[in-house]
Design an enzyme around this catalytic site. Structure first.
Site, PDB file in Angstrom:
ATOM      1  N   LYS D 218       0.874  -1.322   0.331  1.00  0.00           N
ATOM      2  CA  LYS D 218       0.110   0.268   0.450  1.00  0.00           C
ATOM      3  C   LYS D 218       0.579   1.251  -0.320  1.00  0.00           C
ATOM      4  CE  LYS D 218      -3.597  -3.192  -0.006  1.00  0.00           C
ATOM      5  NZ  LYS D 218      -4.887  -2.970   1.007  1.00  0.00           N
ATOM      6  N   ASP D 292      -8.782  -3.242  -4.935  1.00  0.00           N
ATOM      7  CA  ASP D 292      -8.804  -2.226  -3.429  1.00  0.00           C
ATOM      8  C   ASP D 292      -8.697  -1.603  -4.138  1.00  0.00           C
ATOM      9  OD1 ASP D 292      -7.807  -1.338  -1.094  1.00  0.00           O
ATOM     10  OD2 ASP D 292      -6.748  -3.208  -0.837  1.00  0.00           O
ATOM     11  N   HIS D 383     -11.168  21.648 -19.481  1.00  0.00           N
ATOM     12  CA  HIS D 383     -11.800  22.009 -18.038  1.00  0.00           C
ATOM     13  C   HIS D 383     -12.444  22.727 -17.509  1.00  0.00           C
ATOM     14  CE1 HIS D 383      -9.762  18.519 -14.889  1.00  0.00           C
ATOM     15  NE2 HIS D 383      -9.017  18.887 -15.866  1.00  0.00           N
TER      16      HIS D 383
END
Lengths: 390, 390, 390, 390
Positions: D218, D292, D383
């Site tokens: 992680k 995950d 954007h």
């Protein structure tokens, strides 16, 4: 824009004293500098063939003696007097202080835990799949490739070909043990021959470049820290609480606390070495003993690890993952350098691991002294006393 | 376990020739080594006071002359003959080849873009909020802290206190310009006095340690690359396609392609330098000119950047973010070292930026030669011809 | 090679439920998948305008409740119940366990110590000297550039333009505070306008590219760790020895020892985070609360620091240098996400620092639990009990 | 200081809808938030057992459809419609644009080049020599250790035990292939059993800790980049110059130049990814498909490599060295997530490499779009048009 005059060379014998003098005269005329002391060298210029070109003399670096340093290693055992070549005041004194501390604590235990010197050719393909399949072929043909590489050297042994695929390329590292030589040239030649063998025998005749830059020759790298370059060496000792107090004026509990603080600093800064100053000792010892001084770049990397023991003593270690050194070849045979190696009982064949152990022990001793000085507040004042602050 | 004999010292005058001889005799007796050439030094031992302790003689490193190297800098302008101290065969020849290429291309443009030398005390608090508030206080009191720091030095100027809060601590870097000195001792002393001023004047009397390890003294670090240490220097030139072909036997388009491949290698390996071999030239020039040789660890870091121009020429640059060098103090005044600086017109005050520009130009020249040799396939064969391969 | 069919779009209103159904039908026909549950969303498609294109429904991520978590921050104060969206069994249970421990120890103290969000244009010049001079001009004109940038935003404030010269370029970072928004778009627009102002007003009309890649948007970087990106937040608490023993079945002395071992591992591996698993809590909380989930890449970076106190308690902290989060804009206003923010009292303006403090406290609690499980040997067995091991 | 109320739990059946409602009521009462939409989930709470604890409902993340994306991989072949879960406006549109470009250029070639998932126990010894000797024993006993590890799993295979000695410890990485699972739990359990076997059979009964932190679970790390974690996957395509001009409004020569500039930026910043924004596509696809989500931390790492071809086309690749993904276990079986996997033909066994190839192709497509927008100056304006800028 006219071209500047070229440096005189003699095609017959460029290593004669006369030729050195001719170049000194040339540069004196060009620059106005007077090269009096450079001319007063104790080396026969002829022996520098293979170490330098355009020889003009020698630089003289002051040599100090540190020690005694007690080492309890596999190869280095006993009390050593260590020659350090430096121009930085306090360095020899500080290392000597650390050597006294580690010696009184029972000496430094040293262990060489891995050998691996590399050349890192990159092979070029049309796409990643071809590169991957070539990687499998490399594994299948390892014995033949090893045989090809080792035709070029008696002491070098190809032990592994690491693979790092990126894009349509296979970056590799050809890893060798290299006996008592540092091995950069040896591995370069062996890998070149291996690559030519590959190019001849692989059906795709793959293009390659002899360095894909992941040998990280003459550079620090994360790769070195993780995978080792040259030798991976560990030095460790246990600092008795009483000695810390008496000789260093620090408490081991403070030392342990400072270790946390410095480790966080090193992590945040992305530092190549998490201890105090490996480069100082390594550079001074490398210059003294004819090592390739540029290898300080790689060799200074390392990890300090400490642990406060239940009795208040402090386990202290340094791990140097990329120590590159030799006791044979390169500059080790030059007169003063050879004498320095001989002081350590490290000249010649079969001595490289012994020498590596000494380097690691010296680094540990130097860290003991400087770290403690920072903690005890001695740092600035000792430089005031011994350094050249004008 | 008996203690080994200590090295002889003379409290009256430890820098006499006799005392050096006494130590040589001692170590010869202890180790069996014969220190004949170490004893044949051309330095008056007395002048090494402040540079070394336990003086026993000198190491003689062969000195070669490279060049001419044309530099078109702000401070370094003209054709330079560059003294390189090394024991690595082919190094001087290779750098000379690169110098010829860059000189024929019009010379190297050099620029010092930032000065910043540091000490990095860490201040300790009960919690992060106190540390943050202390950080604000540091900003508010900057003028007074600067005044305190600068009482200790004529040439050092405190220009910034960078703040890096972690946990309940404030890691700082006190950043200085240091004139012609490298400045490690100068900044150490100034920062010590500044910290003591802080401890006296801040209501919390904060504890501090003079190094929180993020100066990364004598270590490569990401911090150095990002924030500069010493001098940040850039060298650049444009390699003409014709010269690349004629002198280096490579095409600039191949060179550009190889730049991509080597850049990926450097990134993957986490290398401190993305070019070929900055450390070689830096180490050789540092030793020749009395720089602190351990600073190779920091100074070799850098970034190579190239661009193929529309006409086929190739813009080539190196950026050295952590070049630490001096033309005053340290080892610069030792006899042979001073002569080397004088060859470059760099001895004494007002010369540090000029010297830094020369170092960067040398690094660029060396990279031109080695990179091209790798590409052209000359690398191994030139080491065969010139190196000490036994 | 024929082109595959394009996804149906409706130029009039692409956010109607019918249009979402049309696309689901399309992809079902193309792939054979049945999108039954994706179609059962509780969001009015119209409100997703500005959050997504080609809307087809919603992914439903299970939401668990962790806590209570006591926080003693500047902005977050009290006991919090924390919504965590995850599919990793044991995650909520483990964080809850850690929350209990930190809460029983008196709560987590939290502090936001720095704000800095960036865009990082690079400016291109003919040589390094021009780039350096442009850098000076940037400093001189900062007030005008700031004014230009801030015309585009009410809440964004340009606080600094960091400079990182390389080659003939000036890499910059325009650093802002951004109120309650994460600020990537805000700073992009403001910096674009600032750059256009610069291009108009600087005599050289320098070319620029809006990202020179050192904002490291959506990437971990050493730059983030050193210079901060978003918010730099610190969470700290003191773990009582008795609580460690009772709730975690570990001794604080072992914990401290393990901190050394893990810190060395992190350093050796070059890990972005030196604690246990920041990314787990951050990802789960980010998804629950409508943060940009890609920012886990940056936000998970951090430094763990611990200290064993004299009484056997253990000071434990995490420092997150690049936490990017918002309580306004982005996905924060979506129905379920907004409810999650409201559970924390963090929806809307003036709440971003409070939310950042909660994130840091959650990370610390999670590390307490996992670190202790690794030490106590619970790690595998708890995954066996709670995880989906088939 | 009173303790806050604990979250209601039901020891009999904590996964009933009633129990979820009870917890929602609890937190509504505690916080004043209204959890209306969180309560409107389409998942049977019982199936979340093993994915979450303290279930209270679901977060709904908008799902958009990108594509078609043509992939010419080993496992993924054809035109894919890609579900992306995100709250960041323009993300789906931008990825779709990139997918169109790569598809029109003939599609993305994808290759999984390495599999390696780890647990990383550290073994503790009295000194470095014992650790080294233990390392040799590990090699000698590899077959037995492998057998012990593999008793715990059908699909996991222990392929290597990497060794990284530091101080008096041996840091190891137990490397596995893990079939279609991500494998963190599987390798945790297998390594635990292997370590217990080792502890029983090695004469020294060495202490160990199951994580020495160099699995970097992680977390991004240099270790991951070098040694691989999960899958190492490469995506590549050739951007035709005409398509670049027509669809992206950029010239490939400018693109190539920008590659150099961004690579230098990435190197200087120490960025985990040298391309544009891998994390965006990975996060959106991971959430959609039940991966995950915390693994974005590791998976976003990578290297972009480009090459301008002689005909003006541009070879473009991304290498993802630490892609962690699964098509089985974890959250992949949850209703919406499974539907997303089925859209890609990736649900269930034998699909993990196919899925990994798709992820890499998506990342490449996304980089094509954003990189080009930055170059063409579209970035801010798009954007503005599509993002939620209020």
């Amino acid at each position: 824009m006219s071209r500047a005059d070229t440096i005189p060379r003699d095609r017959e014998d460029d290593y004669s004293p006369e030729q050195a003098a001719r170049r000194r005269d040339f540069v004196e005329a060009k620059t106005g500098a007077r090269l009096d002391t450079i001319a007063r060298f104790a080396i026969d210029p002829q022996v520098t063939r293979g170490n330098i070109e355009n020889f003009i003399g020698a630089v003289q670096m002051p040599l100090g003696l540190a020690g005694p340093l007690r080492i309890v290693g596999e190869h280095a055992q006993g009390d050593f007097y260590v020659p350090l070549a430096t121009t930085e005041g306090t360095l020899v004194a500080s290392y000597s202080r650390g050597m006294r501390v580690v010696s009184e604590s029972g000496g430094v235990r040293t262990t060489v835990v891995k050998h691996s010197m590399q050349r890192a050719p990159v092979f070029l393909f049309g796409n990643a799949l071809e590169a991957r399949e070539f990687g499998q072929w490399l594994k299948d043909e390892f014995a033949a490739i090893k045989a090809a590489a080792e035709t070029t050297t008696r002491s070098g042994k190809l032990i592994d070909i690491e693979q790092y695929p990126v894009a349509n390329m296979l970056y590799t590292r050809f890893c060798y043990t290299t006996g008592d030589a540092a091995g950069q040239n040896m591995t370069g030649k062996a890998t070149f021959v291996a690559c030519e063998w590959i190019k001849t025998h692989h059906p795709g005749k793959p293009d390659y470049i002899l360095s894909g830059a992941i040998d990280t020759d003459k550079k620090h790298s994360a790769m070195n820290l993780i995978q080792t370059r040259g030798k991976r060496v560990i030095a460790e000792f246990t600092l008795k609480r009483e000695i810390a107090s008496r000789l260093l004026r620090i408490d081991t509990a403070d030392l342990y606390r400072y270790r946390q603080i410095a480790a966080v600093g090193a992590l945040q800064a992305g530092a190549a070495y998490s201890g105090a100053h490996s480069a100082n000792g390594i550079a001074a010892l490398f210059i003294a003993t004819g090592q390739d001084e540029a290898n300080v770049a790689e060799s200074h990397a390392g990890i300090t690890y400490g642990q406060l023991l239940e009795n208040g003593d402090y386990y202290w270690s340094v791990t140097l993952p990329a120590l590159i050194c030799a006791t044979y070849g390169g500059g080790t045979g030059l007169p003063t350098q050879r004498e320095c190696l001989e002081m350590l009982g490290c000249y010649g064949q079969g001595k490289a691991d012994k020498f590596a152990e000494i380097v690691a022990a010296v680094v540990l001793a130097g860290d003991v002294s400087l770290t403690s000085a920072v903690l005890a507040g001695d740092w600035v004042t000792s430089h005031e006393a011994l350094g050249r602050n004008r």
